[in-house]
Scaffold this motif. Structure first.
Motif, PDB file in Angstrom:
ATOM      1  N   CYS A  12       0.861  -1.179   0.000  1.00  0.00           N
ATOM      2  CA  CYS A  12       0.000   0.000   0.000  1.00  0.00           C
ATOM      3  C   CYS A  12       0.902   1.235   0.000  1.00  0.00           C
ATOM      4  O   CYS A  12       1.755   1.391   0.877  1.00  0.00           O
ATOM      5  N   TRP A  13       0.706   2.086  -1.003  1.00  0.00           N
ATOM      6  CA  TRP A  13       1.508   3.289  -1.189  1.00  0.00           C
ATOM      7  C   TRP A  13       0.615   4.525  -1.133  1.00  0.00           C
ATOM      8  O   TRP A  13      -0.545   4.467  -1.540  1.00  0.00           O
ATOM      9  N   THR A  14       1.150   5.632  -0.634  1.00  0.00           N
ATOM     10  CA  THR A  14       0.445   6.917  -0.716  1.00  0.00           C
ATOM     11  C   THR A  14       1.366   7.939  -1.359  1.00  0.00           C
ATOM     12  O   THR A  14       2.594   7.815  -1.305  1.00  0.00           O
ATOM     13  N   TRP A  63     -14.703  -0.391  -7.076  1.00  0.00           N
ATOM     14  CA  TRP A  63     -13.794  -1.531  -7.136  1.00  0.00           C
ATOM     15  C   TRP A  63     -14.356  -2.708  -6.341  1.00  0.00           C
ATOM     16  O   TRP A  63     -14.312  -3.856  -6.798  1.00  0.00           O
ATOM     17  N   SER A  82      -3.264  -3.404  -9.671  1.00  0.00           N
ATOM     18  CA  SER A  82      -3.281  -2.357  -8.652  1.00  0.00           C
ATOM     19  C   SER A  82      -4.671  -1.748  -8.554  1.00  0.00           C
ATOM     20  O   SER A  82      -5.478  -1.854  -9.482  1.00  0.00           O
ATOM     21  N   THR A  84      -6.380   2.001  -7.170  1.00  0.00           N
ATOM     22  CA  THR A  84      -6.027   3.352  -6.748  1.00  0.00           C
ATOM     23  C   THR A  84      -7.276   4.136  -6.371  1.00  0.00           C
ATOM     24  O   THR A  84      -8.301   4.054  -7.050  1.00  0.00           O
ATOM     25  N   ASP A  86      -8.193   8.216  -5.121  1.00  0.00           N
ATOM     26  CA  ASP A  86      -7.700   9.583  -4.910  1.00  0.00           C
ATOM     27  C   ASP A  86      -8.581  10.288  -3.901  1.00  0.00           C
ATOM     28  O   ASP A  86      -9.782  10.475  -4.139  1.00  0.00           O
ATOM     29  N   ARG A  91      -3.102  10.283  -3.181  1.00  0.00           N
ATOM     30  CA  ARG A  91      -3.393   9.081  -3.969  1.00  0.00           C
ATOM     31  C   ARG A  91      -2.960   7.876  -3.146  1.00  0.00           C
ATOM     32  O   ARG A  91      -1.831   7.801  -2.664  1.00  0.00           O
ATOM     33  N   THR A  93      -2.576   3.790  -3.359  1.00  0.00           N
ATOM     34  CA  THR A  93      -2.501   2.706  -4.338  1.00  0.00           C
ATOM     35  C   THR A  93      -2.102   1.411  -3.650  1.00  0.00           C
ATOM     36  O   THR A  93      -1.118   1.366  -2.913  1.00  0.00           O
ATOM     37  N   TRP A  94      -2.878   0.380  -3.905  1.00  0.00           N
ATOM     38  CA  TRP A  94      -2.552  -0.965  -3.462  1.00  0.00           C
ATOM     39  C   TRP A  94      -2.041  -1.721  -4.672  1.00  0.00           C
ATOM     40  O   TRP A  94      -2.672  -1.699  -5.733  1.00  0.00           O
ATOM     41  N   THR A  95      -0.907  -2.359  -4.548  1.00  0.00           N
ATOM     42  CA  THR A  95      -0.345  -3.148  -5.643  1.00  0.00           C
ATOM     43  C   THR A  95      -0.218  -4.599  -5.200  1.00  0.00           C
ATOM     44  O   THR A  95       0.030  -4.881  -4.016  1.00  0.00           O
TER      45      THR A  95
END
Length: 126
Positions: A12-14, A63, A82, A84, A86, A91, A93-95
């Motif tokens: 999980c990224w922001t 989703w 992924s 995403t 917003d 943002r 994002t789960w990859t």
């Protein structure tokens, strides 16, 4: 010889879009099945959706209701994917990507090999 176990590496990224900031990693998870990987994202989205603005909440629930099927299909084909959302200037994002897990030696209750004691830290390392 046993085959190496396959699974999925989830992250999980922001990213702050206003500041043109590089993405920051906030969480990671090793899933052992496509079901477990997509469930990790679904739980996160359901957990945060009440705090999201209307547009981001709509992205999340879109989703959860429709995109999740495509994600699961991609994972079963061993394809990375992924999701995403917003939220204002952030943002999220789960990859998920397929991986092969390499087994590591379990060290509890086992004597380390003699070479492990050969390393002596320098005074500056202590």
């Amino acid at each position: 010889m046993n085959a190496l176990p396959r699974g999925y590496w989830c992250e999980c990224w922001t990213q702050n879009l206003d500041k043109d900031q590089r993405p920051a990693l906030h969480a990671s998870f090793d899933a052992h099945s496509a079901v477990q990987a997509d469930r990790w994202i679904a739980i996160a989205l359901r957990t945060i959706s009440p705090a999201l603005d209307a547009a981001a909440s709509e992205q999340a629930w879109e989703w959860l209701y429709a995109g999740r099927i495509d994600t699961r299909r991609a994972l079963l084909r061993a394809e990375p994917c992924s999701v995403t959302v917003d939220q204002a200037s952030t943002r999220i994002t789960w990859t998920v990507r397929p991986v092969i897990f390499l087994p590591l030696a379990h060290r509890q209750g086992i004597e380390l090999p003699a070479c492990a004691y050969d390393f002596k830290p320098h005074a500056t390392d202590v």
